[in-house]
Design a protein around this motif. Structure first.
Motif, PDB file in Angstrom:
ATOM      1  N   PHE A  37       0.828  -1.308   0.335  1.00  0.00           N
ATOM      2  CA  PHE A  37       0.277  -0.031  -0.470  1.00  0.00           C
ATOM      3  C   PHE A  37       0.802   1.390  -0.073  1.00  0.00           C
ATOM      4  O   PHE A  37       2.196   1.592  -0.013  1.00  0.00           O
ATOM      5  CB  PHE A  37      -0.806  -0.385   1.223  1.00  0.00           C
ATOM      6  N   ARG A  38       0.186   2.116  -0.154  1.00  0.00           N
ATOM      7  CA  ARG A  38       1.180   3.842  -0.581  1.00  0.00           C
ATOM      8  C   ARG A  38       0.370   4.570   0.144  1.00  0.00           C
ATOM      9  O   ARG A  38      -0.654   4.887   0.706  1.00  0.00           O
ATOM     10  CB  ARG A  38       1.177   3.949  -2.359  1.00  0.00           C
ATOM     11  N   GLN A  39       0.902   5.766   0.374  1.00  0.00           N
ATOM     12  CA  GLN A  39       0.995   6.672   1.423  1.00  0.00           C
ATOM     13  C   GLN A  39       1.216   7.835   0.783  1.00  0.00           C
ATOM     14  O   GLN A  39       2.759   7.996   1.315  1.00  0.00           O
ATOM     15  CB  GLN A  39       0.230   6.809   2.651  1.00  0.00           C
ATOM     16  N   ALA A  40       0.466   9.123   0.161  1.00  0.00           N
ATOM     17  CA  ALA A  40       1.101  10.047  -0.352  1.00  0.00           C
ATOM     18  C   ALA A  40       0.992  11.742   0.587  1.00  0.00           C
ATOM     19  O   ALA A  40      -0.192  11.432   1.411  1.00  0.00           O
ATOM     20  CB  ALA A  40       0.122  10.593  -1.356  1.00  0.00           C
ATOM     21  N   PRO A  41       1.762  12.365   0.895  1.00  0.00           N
ATOM     22  CA  PRO A  41       1.992  13.813   1.699  1.00  0.00           C
ATOM     23  C   PRO A  41       0.399  14.128   2.190  1.00  0.00           C
ATOM     24  O   PRO A  41      -0.535  14.444   0.893  1.00  0.00           O
ATOM     25  CB  PRO A  41       2.673  14.526   0.894  1.00  0.00           C
ATOM     26  N   GLY A  42      -0.797  13.786   3.030  1.00  0.00           N
ATOM     27  CA  GLY A  42      -1.412  15.168   3.144  1.00  0.00           C
ATOM     28  C   GLY A  42      -2.969  13.773   2.754  1.00  0.00           C
ATOM     29  O   GLY A  42      -3.423  14.157   2.899  1.00  0.00           O
ATOM     30  N   GLY A  44      -4.479   9.804   2.928  1.00  0.00           N
ATOM     31  CA  GLY A  44      -4.557   8.662   3.275  1.00  0.00           C
ATOM     32  C   GLY A  44      -4.351   7.200   2.873  1.00  0.00           C
ATOM     33  O   GLY A  44      -3.460   7.352   1.501  1.00  0.00           O
ATOM     34  N   ARG A  45      -4.001   6.481   3.170  1.00  0.00           N
ATOM     35  CA  ARG A  45      -3.611   5.211   2.133  1.00  0.00           C
ATOM     36  C   ARG A  45      -3.885   4.160   1.532  1.00  0.00           C
ATOM     37  O   ARG A  45      -5.646   4.644   1.066  1.00  0.00           O
ATOM     38  CB  ARG A  45      -3.461   3.791   3.714  1.00  0.00           C
ATOM     39  N   GLU A  46      -3.093   3.977   0.877  1.00  0.00           N
ATOM     40  CA  GLU A  46      -4.480   3.583  -0.418  1.00  0.00           C
ATOM     41  C   GLU A  46      -3.417   2.355  -1.153  1.00  0.00           C
ATOM     42  O   GLU A  46      -2.127   1.892  -1.257  1.00  0.00           O
ATOM     43  CB  GLU A  46      -4.346   4.622  -2.214  1.00  0.00           C
ATOM     44  N   GLY A  47      -4.541   0.986  -0.903  1.00  0.00           N
ATOM     45  CA  GLY A  47      -4.512  -0.142  -1.426  1.00  0.00           C
ATOM     46  C   GLY A  47      -3.434  -0.474  -2.802  1.00  0.00           C
ATOM     47  O   GLY A  47      -4.227   0.395  -3.692  1.00  0.00           O
ATOM     48  N   VAL A  48      -2.146  -1.000  -3.207  1.00  0.00           N
ATOM     49  CA  VAL A  48      -1.957  -0.957  -3.968  1.00  0.00           C
ATOM     50  C   VAL A  48      -2.113  -2.582  -5.265  1.00  0.00           C
ATOM     51  O   VAL A  48      -2.576  -2.637  -6.098  1.00  0.00           O
ATOM     52  CB  VAL A  48      -0.281  -0.590  -4.848  1.00  0.00           C
ATOM     53  N   ALA A  49      -1.625  -3.491  -4.061  1.00  0.00           N
ATOM     54  CA  ALA A  49      -1.408  -4.839  -4.891  1.00  0.00           C
ATOM     55  C   ALA A  49      -1.030  -5.887  -3.893  1.00  0.00           C
ATOM     56  O   ALA A  49      -1.333  -4.975  -2.932  1.00  0.00           O
ATOM     57  CB  ALA A  49      -0.124  -4.999  -6.009  1.00  0.00           C
ATOM     58  N   ALA A  91       4.266   8.732  -3.188  1.00  0.00           N
ATOM     59  CA  ALA A  91       4.089   8.368  -1.913  1.00  0.00           C
ATOM     60  C   ALA A  91       5.148   7.820  -0.783  1.00  0.00           C
ATOM     61  O   ALA A  91       6.296   7.028  -2.232  1.00  0.00           O
ATOM     62  CB  ALA A  91       2.809   7.609  -2.477  1.00  0.00           C
ATOM     63  N   LYS A  92       5.303   7.038  -0.088  1.00  0.00           N
ATOM     64  CA  LYS A  92       5.918   5.743   0.560  1.00  0.00           C
ATOM     65  C   LYS A  92       4.477   5.095   0.178  1.00  0.00           C
ATOM     66  O   LYS A  92       3.656   4.456   0.357  1.00  0.00           O
ATOM     67  CB  LYS A  92       5.761   6.575   1.537  1.00  0.00           C
ATOM     68  N   TYR A  93       6.058   3.713   0.078  1.00  0.00           N
ATOM     69  CA  TYR A  93       5.056   2.555   0.076  1.00  0.00           C
ATOM     70  C   TYR A  93       6.222   1.411   1.093  1.00  0.00           C
ATOM     71  O   TYR A  93       6.911   1.333   0.746  1.00  0.00           O
ATOM     72  CB  TYR A  93       5.770   1.928  -1.704  1.00  0.00           C
ATOM     73  N   TYR A  94       4.919   0.765   1.109  1.00  0.00           N
ATOM     74  CA  TYR A  94       4.724   0.049   2.410  1.00  0.00           C
ATOM     75  C   TYR A  94       4.685  -1.315   2.171  1.00  0.00           C
ATOM     76  O   TYR A  94       3.408  -1.448   1.106  1.00  0.00           O
ATOM     77  CB  TYR A  94       3.786   0.389   2.939  1.00  0.00           C
ATOM     78  N   CYS A  95       4.712  -2.243   2.382  1.00  0.00           N
ATOM     79  CA  CYS A  95       5.018  -3.587   1.701  1.00  0.00           C
ATOM     80  C   CYS A  95       3.988  -4.309   3.081  1.00  0.00           C
ATOM     81  O   CYS A  95       4.444  -3.729   4.864  1.00  0.00           O
ATOM     82  CB  CYS A  95       6.176  -4.052   2.102  1.00  0.00           C
ATOM     83  N   GLY A 116       8.744   1.607   4.953  1.00  0.00           N
ATOM     84  CA  GLY A 116       8.143   1.928   3.464  1.00  0.00           C
ATOM     85  C   GLY A 116       9.355   2.528   3.223  1.00  0.00           C
ATOM     86  O   GLY A 116      10.766   2.941   3.881  1.00  0.00           O
ATOM     87  N   THR A 117       9.171   2.471   1.818  1.00  0.00           N
ATOM     88  CA  THR A 117      10.599   3.152   1.223  1.00  0.00           C
ATOM     89  C   THR A 117       9.724   4.892  -0.220  1.00  0.00           C
ATOM     90  O   THR A 117       8.490   4.421  -0.726  1.00  0.00           O
ATOM     91  CB  THR A 117      10.645   2.300   0.203  1.00  0.00           C
ATOM     92  N   GLN A 118      10.877   5.389  -0.288  1.00  0.00           N
ATOM     93  CA  GLN A 118      10.016   6.451  -0.813  1.00  0.00           C
ATOM     94  C   GLN A 118      10.068   6.800  -2.179  1.00  0.00           C
ATOM     95  O   GLN A 118      11.711   6.328  -2.738  1.00  0.00           O
ATOM     96  CB  GLN A 118      10.111   7.816  -0.181  1.00  0.00           C
ATOM     97  N   VAL A 119       8.531   6.448  -2.692  1.00  0.00           N
ATOM     98  CA  VAL A 119       8.968   6.361  -4.740  1.00  0.00           C
ATOM     99  C   VAL A 119       8.198   8.469  -5.012  1.00  0.00           C
ATOM    100  O   VAL A 119       7.085   9.149  -4.768  1.00  0.00           O
ATOM    101  CB  VAL A 119       8.077   5.706  -5.212  1.00  0.00           C
ATOM    102  N   THR A 120       9.139   8.708  -5.519  1.00  0.00           N
ATOM    103  CA  THR A 120       8.917  10.012  -5.823  1.00  0.00           C
ATOM    104  C   THR A 120       9.204  10.412  -8.279  1.00  0.00           C
ATOM    105  O   THR A 120       9.830  10.016  -8.467  1.00  0.00           O
ATOM    106  CB  THR A 120      10.424  11.362  -5.595  1.00  0.00           C
ATOM    107  N   VAL A 121       8.179  10.589  -7.941  1.00  0.00           N
ATOM    108  CA  VAL A 121       7.765  10.900  -9.444  1.00  0.00           C
ATOM    109  C   VAL A 121       8.314  12.033 -10.184  1.00  0.00           C
ATOM    110  O   VAL A 121       6.388  12.700 -10.005  1.00  0.00           O
ATOM    111  CB  VAL A 121       6.809   9.750 -10.300  1.00  0.00           C
TER     112      VAL A 121
END
Length: 122
Positions: A37-42, A44-49, A91-95, A116-121
């Motif tokens: 799941f991931r969470q962008a600044p400001g 909520g959490r979002e499920g990814v896969a 977002a920050k991605y969490y396993c 978590g690990t940060q991903v910036t695009v």
């Protein structure tokens, strides 16, 4: 003692690709469902896969066709291959592991997750 450690985040231009890895230990090898799941600044959490014990994969609509989740229990590693990245993927991605049900949109239901690990695009 359950432990999940993510790696592989970073900065990438739109259209680029990244590979996230999650090394897990403890009883997780016996847990059937794991996911990201991931969470962008400001926001909520979002499920990814998610991936279940039979290897069946599930994806949120926002990443379908661009992200691929895989799992190697022998190497105790969960992987998320991301391509065609967009700024909204930042977002920050969490396993995570052991949800009440295996769903790509699962967020707060996971029993275990990493730092978590940060991903910036951009």
């Amino acid at each position: 003692h359950v432990q999940l450690v993510e790696s592989g985040g970073g900065s990438v231009q739109p259209g680029g690709a990244l590979r996230l890895s999650c090394a897990y230990s403890g009883v997780i090898s016996f847990i059937s469902c794991m996911g990201w799941f991931r969470q962008a600044p400001g926001k909520g959490r979002e499920g990814v896969a998610a991936i279940d014990g039979a290897g069946v994969t599930k994806y949120a609509d926002s990443v379908k066709g661009r992200f691929t989740i895989s799992r190697d229990n022998a190497k105790a590693t969960l992987t998320l291959e991301m391509s065609s990245l967009m700024p909204e993927d930042t977002a920050k991605y969490y396993c995570a592991a052991d949800p009440p049900r295996c769903s790509a949109t699962m967020t707060w239901g996971y029993k275990f997750w990493g730092q978590g690990t940060q991903v910036t695009v951009s």
